[in-house]
Design an enzyme around this catalytic site. Structure first.
Site, PDB file in Angstrom:
ATOM      1  N   THR A  47      38.701   9.408  40.032  1.00 31.87           N
ATOM      2  CA  THR A  47      38.267   8.789  41.281  1.00 31.87           C
ATOM      3  C   THR A  47      39.057   7.503  41.297  1.00 31.87           C
ATOM      4  O   THR A  47      39.509   7.044  40.256  1.00 31.87           O
ATOM      5  CB  THR A  47      36.752   8.470  41.209  1.00 31.87           C
ATOM      6  OG1 THR A  47      36.002   9.670  41.266  1.00 31.87           O
ATOM      7  CG2 THR A  47      36.284   7.572  42.347  1.00 31.87           C
TER       8      THR A  47
ATOM      9  N   ARG B 290      30.640  20.727  48.061  1.00 30.54           N
ATOM     10  CA  ARG B 290      30.035  19.786  47.106  1.00 30.54           C
ATOM     11  C   ARG B 290      30.474  18.349  47.462  1.00 30.54           C
ATOM     12  O   ARG B 290      31.636  18.089  47.716  1.00 30.54           O
ATOM     13  CB  ARG B 290      30.469  20.140  45.693  1.00 30.54           C
ATOM     14  CG  ARG B 290      29.916  19.201  44.605  1.00 30.54           C
ATOM     15  CD  ARG B 290      30.884  18.110  44.249  1.00 30.54           C
ATOM     16  NE  ARG B 290      30.429  17.296  43.129  1.00 30.54           N
ATOM     17  CZ  ARG B 290      31.015  16.180  42.720  1.00 30.54           C
ATOM     18  NH1 ARG B 290      32.106  15.752  43.334  1.00 30.54           N
ATOM     19  NH2 ARG B 290      30.541  15.500  41.709  1.00 30.54           N
ATOM     20  N   VAL B 291      29.525  17.445  47.478  1.00 35.50           N
ATOM     21  CA  VAL B 291      29.834  16.034  47.728  1.00 35.50           C
ATOM     22  C   VAL B 291      29.416  15.238  46.495  1.00 35.50           C
ATOM     23  O   VAL B 291      28.325  15.449  45.960  1.00 35.50           O
ATOM     24  CB  VAL B 291      29.089  15.519  48.984  1.00 35.50           C
ATOM     25  CG1 VAL B 291      29.292  14.017  49.153  1.00 35.50           C
ATOM     26  CG2 VAL B 291      29.567  16.267  50.229  1.00 35.50           C
ATOM     27  N   GLY B 292      30.289  14.331  46.039  1.00 35.28           N
ATOM     28  CA  GLY B 292      29.979  13.513  44.867  1.00 35.28           C
ATOM     29  C   GLY B 292      29.365  12.177  45.252  1.00 35.28           C
ATOM     30  O   GLY B 292      28.869  11.986  46.371  1.00 35.28           O
ATOM     31  N   ASP B 293      29.436  11.244  44.331  1.00 35.01           N
ATOM     32  CA  ASP B 293      28.800   9.927  44.532  1.00 35.01           C
ATOM     33  C   ASP B 293      29.646   8.951  45.344  1.00 35.01           C
ATOM     34  O   ASP B 293      29.111   7.981  45.900  1.00 35.01           O
ATOM     35  CB  ASP B 293      28.525   9.292  43.163  1.00 35.01           C
ATOM     36  CG  ASP B 293      29.818   9.089  42.357  1.00 35.01           C
ATOM     37  OD1 ASP B 293      30.636  10.046  42.295  1.00 35.01           O
ATOM     38  OD2 ASP B 293      30.013   8.001  41.810  1.00 35.01           O
TER      39      ASP B 293
ATOM     40  N   THR C 151      33.139   5.571  38.803  1.00 34.66           N
ATOM     41  CA  THR C 151      33.951   6.771  38.621  1.00 34.66           C
ATOM     42  C   THR C 151      33.304   7.609  37.531  1.00 34.66           C
ATOM     43  O   THR C 151      32.846   7.075  36.522  1.00 34.66           O
ATOM     44  CB  THR C 151      35.399   6.422  38.218  1.00 34.66           C
ATOM     45  OG1 THR C 151      36.044   7.628  37.762  1.00 34.66           O
ATOM     46  CG2 THR C 151      35.477   5.376  37.116  1.00 34.66           C
ATOM     47  N   GLY C 152      33.257   8.896  37.739  1.00 35.23           N
ATOM     48  CA  GLY C 152      32.652   9.739  36.721  1.00 35.23           C
ATOM     49  C   GLY C 152      32.015  10.963  37.334  1.00 35.23           C
ATOM     50  O   GLY C 152      32.363  11.365  38.446  1.00 35.23           O
TER      51      GLY C 152
ATOM     52  N   GLY D 269      29.795  12.629  39.384  1.00 39.60           N
ATOM     53  CA  GLY D 269      29.091  12.075  40.528  1.00 39.60           C
ATOM     54  C   GLY D 269      27.601  12.339  40.545  1.00 39.60           C
ATOM     55  O   GLY D 269      26.812  11.489  40.973  1.00 39.60           O
TER      56      GLY D 269
HETATM   57  N1  GLY Z   1      32.862  10.522  40.954  1.00 41.55           N
HETATM   58  C1  GLY Z   1      33.564  11.470  41.681  1.00 41.55           C
HETATM   59  C2  GLY Z   1      32.846  12.708  41.907  1.00 41.55           C
HETATM   60  O1  GLY Z   1      31.964  13.099  41.148  1.00 41.55           O
HETATM   61  O2  GLY Z   1      33.145  13.356  42.864  1.00 41.55           O
END
Ligand code: GLY
Length: 308
Positions: free
Chosen positions: A177, A205-208, A228-229, A231
């Site tokens: 990220t 899929r949606v992350g953080d 970052t990581g 999500g």
């Molecule tokens: N942190 C990025 C994701 O999980 O999409």
């Protein structure tokens, strides 16, 4: 000229075993340094924190080394679906886009959502229609693809699993990220985060990164945060807002907020990833639960420092 600005950027967390090769490491660090120097010029001439984080995030999106914009990872269908969010600490204005393809700079679209719509988060087709309404030209698929990302998807499919971006030993996990946080000369804070997400992720899929308070947050009364990581871990702990609460309600500085936040992330969800944070006084702090995180910073207009 007053130089009391601060700036941090990151390019993802993980084991980053591939950067133990010095030539690869130099490429990453050089890229982070160039972005920070660009941000320095921007902030030194009096630009706002929002302008600085948008510009720094855009440069990282343009660099195929990083998992955002050009060079984003591929989902289960071999497609790029990107997420981005931006927040202005002056008034808690925020904008985000999720599951978008064909947008060269998702962070710029997120800024347009913040400034030019009555909404905070637009997704997928609706976000693309809004982009076109704003005059953004769609970018062809091939712009985003790199041989490395195609190989990663093939590996993930062979293993029958999802992968994040910077390989975590034994787990084949990578946590890519990009993000930027800034405090401008007037003391205003802003944060931006952008990502292609996880290799071989489910479509939709949606992350953080576009979730305000999870992967991105900024409030002048506390701090600016970009995570970052993995999500899902950051969403479940409302991670970025939790750090802000440590600063606002416990009077923590950036260092303490990052340390307490990462302890909580580990304890509650065994969370994997890293974070950059600038507090209301312009103090910079970073940390990670992974082996490494590509990042760099300029504190109070001082030296440019880059690290893994
Ligand atoms: N942190 C990025 C994701 O999980 O999409």
């Amino acid at each position: 000229m007053q130089q009391n600005y601060s700036l941090m950027v990151h390019g993802g967390a993980g084991a980053l075993d591939h950067v133990s090769d010095d030539r690869v490491a130099v490429r990453y660090l050089e890229s982070i340094r160039v972005v920070l120097e660009h941000g320095r010029e921007t902030l030194a001439r009096g630009a706002t924190a929002v302008e600085a984080v948008e510009q720094c995030a855009s440069l990282l999106e343009d660099d195929p080394l990083f998992n955002a914009g050009c060079g984003s990872v591929l989902n289960e269908n071999g497609k790029v679906e990107m997420d981005a969010g931006i927040m202005d600490g002056r008034d808690l204005a925020a904008g985000a886009v999720a599951a978008v393809g064909n947008i060269a700079n998702p962070v710029q679209l997120a800024r347009l959502v913040m400034d030019g719509s009555e909404h905070v988060l637009l997704i997928s087709e609706g976000a693309l229609r809004f982009a076109q309404h704003c005059g953004i030209k769609l970018t062809p698929d091939h712009y985003f693809f790199t041989p490395e990302r195609i190989k990663q998807l093939e590996q993930a499919r062979l293993r029958g699993r999802m992968m994040l971006d910077h390989d975590e030993e034994g787990e084949a996990q990578k946590y890519g990220t990009i993000g930027a946080v800034a405090r401008d000369r007037d003391g205003n804070l802003a944060a931006a985060t952008s990502t292609g997400g996880i290799v071989n992720k489910r479509s939709g899929r949606v992350g953080d990164s576009p979730v305000i308070g999870a992967g991105v947050y900024a409030d002048n009364t506390s701090c600016a945060v970009s995570a970052t990581g993995y999500g899902e871990d950051f969403m479940r702990t409302v991670f970025a807002k939790t750090l802000a609460d440590f600063v606002e309600f416990r009077d923590a500085d950036a260092r303490t907020a990052v340390d307490q936040g990462l302890r909580l992330l580990r304890r509650k969800v065994s969370g994997r990833g890293g974070v950059i944070c600038i507090d209301r006084a312009g103090r910079c702090a970073s940390g990670m639960t992974t082996k490494k995180m590509i990042h760099g910073w300029i504190e109070h207009g001082g030296e440019t420092l880059c690290r893994f």
